[in-house]
Scaffold this motif. Sequence first.
Motif, PDB file in Angstrom:
ATOM      1  N   LYS A  79       0.751  -1.215  -0.097  1.00  0.00           N
ATOM      2  CA  LYS A  79       0.094   0.109   0.045  1.00  0.00           C
ATOM      3  C   LYS A  79       1.027   1.229  -0.040  1.00  0.00           C
ATOM      4  CE  LYS A  79      -3.785   2.529   0.608  1.00  0.00           C
ATOM      5  NZ  LYS A  79      -4.558   2.444   1.848  1.00  0.00           N
ATOM      6  N   SER A  80       1.982   1.359   0.602  1.00  0.00           N
ATOM      7  CA  SER A  80       2.662   2.460   0.799  1.00  0.00           C
ATOM      8  C   SER A  80       3.619   2.822  -0.388  1.00  0.00           C
ATOM      9  CB  SER A  80       3.869   2.273   2.057  1.00  0.00           C
ATOM     10  OG  SER A  80       4.700   1.307   1.549  1.00  0.00           O
ATOM     11  N   TYR A  81       3.815   1.758  -1.361  1.00  0.00           N
ATOM     12  CA  TYR A  81       4.570   1.856  -2.718  1.00  0.00           C
ATOM     13  C   TYR A  81       3.626   2.319  -3.668  1.00  0.00           C
ATOM     14  CZ  TYR A  81       6.591   1.379  -7.076  1.00  0.00           C
ATOM     15  OH  TYR A  81       7.042   1.599  -8.364  1.00  0.00           O
ATOM     16  N   CYS A  82       2.084   1.919  -3.365  1.00  0.00           N
ATOM     17  CA  CYS A  82       0.981   2.405  -4.052  1.00  0.00           C
ATOM     18  C   CYS A  82       0.928   3.799  -3.949  1.00  0.00           C
ATOM     19  CB  CYS A  82      -0.320   1.575  -3.796  1.00  0.00           C
ATOM     20  SG  CYS A  82      -0.500  -0.109  -4.860  1.00  0.00           S
ATOM     21  N   LEU A  83       0.880   4.289  -2.940  1.00  0.00           N
ATOM     22  CA  LEU A  83       0.695   5.667  -2.753  1.00  0.00           C
ATOM     23  C   LEU A  83       1.584   6.601  -3.125  1.00  0.00           C
ATOM     24  CD1 LEU A  83      -0.697   5.556   1.139  1.00  0.00           C
ATOM     25  CD2 LEU A  83      -1.845   6.364  -0.784  1.00  0.00           C
ATOM     26  N   GLU A  84       2.914   6.257  -2.973  1.00  0.00           N
ATOM     27  CA  GLU A  84       3.954   6.744  -3.648  1.00  0.00           C
ATOM     28  C   GLU A  84       3.979   6.814  -5.306  1.00  0.00           C
ATOM     29  OE1 GLU A  84       8.906   5.670  -4.052  1.00  0.00           O
ATOM     30  OE2 GLU A  84       7.828   5.045  -2.288  1.00  0.00           O
ATOM     31  N   LEU A  85       3.716   5.782  -5.635  1.00  0.00           N
ATOM     32  CA  LEU A  85       3.228   5.626  -7.086  1.00  0.00           C
ATOM     33  C   LEU A  85       2.112   6.627  -7.627  1.00  0.00           C
ATOM     34  CD1 LEU A  85       4.704   4.013  -9.564  1.00  0.00           C
ATOM     35  CD2 LEU A  85       2.757   2.442  -9.101  1.00  0.00           C
ATOM     36  N   LEU A  86       1.152   6.851  -6.845  1.00  0.00           N
ATOM     37  CA  LEU A  86       0.202   7.727  -7.245  1.00  0.00           C
ATOM     38  C   LEU A  86       0.582   8.976  -6.955  1.00  0.00           C
ATOM     39  CD1 LEU A  86      -2.959   7.915  -7.514  1.00  0.00           C
ATOM     40  CD2 LEU A  86      -3.216   8.001  -5.149  1.00  0.00           C
TER      41      LEU A  86
ATOM     42  N   PHE B 229      -5.615   1.854  -9.560  1.00  0.00           N
ATOM     43  CA  PHE B 229      -5.062   1.962  -8.230  1.00  0.00           C
ATOM     44  C   PHE B 229      -6.133   1.536  -7.067  1.00  0.00           C
ATOM     45  CE2 PHE B 229      -2.224   5.210 -10.032  1.00  0.00           C
ATOM     46  CZ  PHE B 229      -0.996   4.732  -9.062  1.00  0.00           C
ATOM     47  N   PHE B 230      -7.503   1.693  -7.571  1.00  0.00           N
ATOM     48  CA  PHE B 230      -8.619   1.549  -6.460  1.00  0.00           C
ATOM     49  C   PHE B 230      -8.271  -0.073  -6.342  1.00  0.00           C
ATOM     50  CE2 PHE B 230     -11.262   4.935  -8.797  1.00  0.00           C
ATOM     51  CZ  PHE B 230     -10.243   5.988  -7.857  1.00  0.00           C
ATOM     52  N   HIS B 231      -8.216  -1.041  -7.425  1.00  0.00           N
ATOM     53  CA  HIS B 231      -8.099  -2.468  -7.408  1.00  0.00           C
ATOM     54  C   HIS B 231      -6.773  -2.624  -6.351  1.00  0.00           C
ATOM     55  CE1 HIS B 231      -8.192  -6.757  -8.302  1.00  0.00           C
ATOM     56  NE2 HIS B 231      -6.578  -6.622  -8.626  1.00  0.00           N
ATOM     57  N   ALA B 232      -5.954  -1.911  -6.531  1.00  0.00           N
ATOM     58  CA  ALA B 232      -4.493  -2.147  -5.773  1.00  0.00           C
ATOM     59  C   ALA B 232      -4.692  -1.762  -4.167  1.00  0.00           C
ATOM     60  CB  ALA B 232      -3.502  -1.495  -6.287  1.00  0.00           C
ATOM     61  N   GLY B 233      -5.900  -1.097  -3.625  1.00  0.00           N
ATOM     62  CA  GLY B 233      -5.944  -0.937  -2.510  1.00  0.00           C
ATOM     63  C   GLY B 233      -6.401   0.588  -2.054  1.00  0.00           C
TER      64      GLY B 233
END
Length: 290
Positions: free
Chosen positions: A92-99, A123-127
Amino acid sequence: MRWKREASLAERVSAVNEVFRYLTQDHETEEYLTFFTLLEKMKNIPPLLDFYGEEFVQYLIELLPKIEDKYDRALLIETLVQCFYSCEAVDKSYCLELLDEYMLCVREYAANIDDIIQCLYGFFHAGISKSEAVVKLVENLDSKEYLLRILSRLEIDDSVNVSKDRSEWLAEAKELSSISWRSGIIAQFLLLVHPHVRKYAEVSQITFLYDSYAGVYADCWPRGLLPNRKETLIAANVLSIKEIRILERLDELINTQKKDLDSPEVRKLYDDFFEGKDPFEVIFSLQGKE
């Protein structure tokens, strides 16, 4: 024999990923351009992304910090997010960074609206929650028009919270979303009940959801729309109760009674729907519940 097949698959995957590494080893080369040209196609082919596997995902993660061109960065992030559909778990933390990285690309107009929407749903699917994404959009985009074009396609609900000075923008985005939904429904209605629209839709520069009336007719529309969405359509002021009844009558005539589309009963529904008013005024005006 089974072990050999698995080893062969692993070797094939490794070989393909090695090609990707070769193509991207030097910037501003034909090989580098080839990779991103391929990436544009590959990102929308899930079986290929699944085939390239975790090694491909890790390589994209390694490659991203080295990419300076905003368009290439946006494309790489979009591909990476599509890969997440095949991952068992995503940090999740990497997803937020990527976002955050993607928001910089969006702010610089480095992606088109369709790709942005597709990526955000990834992104929604990823959490990532819709609220988190909307807040970042509001924080990063200065252009109200640009922001509304994106928000209007995200089906925003009341759980999304933004600063007070931007809350009106969310309300406007919801209205635009309803207008978009309404205009799409009426466009399909016109494909069936208006003879000129039915005749010329395939060559018209006006875009319809279907290429021709045949697609709408084959789908037994509006039967697929009404039973499950009727209350939602009314609550969102997308259609009035009267308009819903007209669509139900259309369904009854063409899908149950098998009336011809040129029959007087079907053609009369156009007059019932628009009541002599300017069609564009009707199409782009949200309705009350009556």
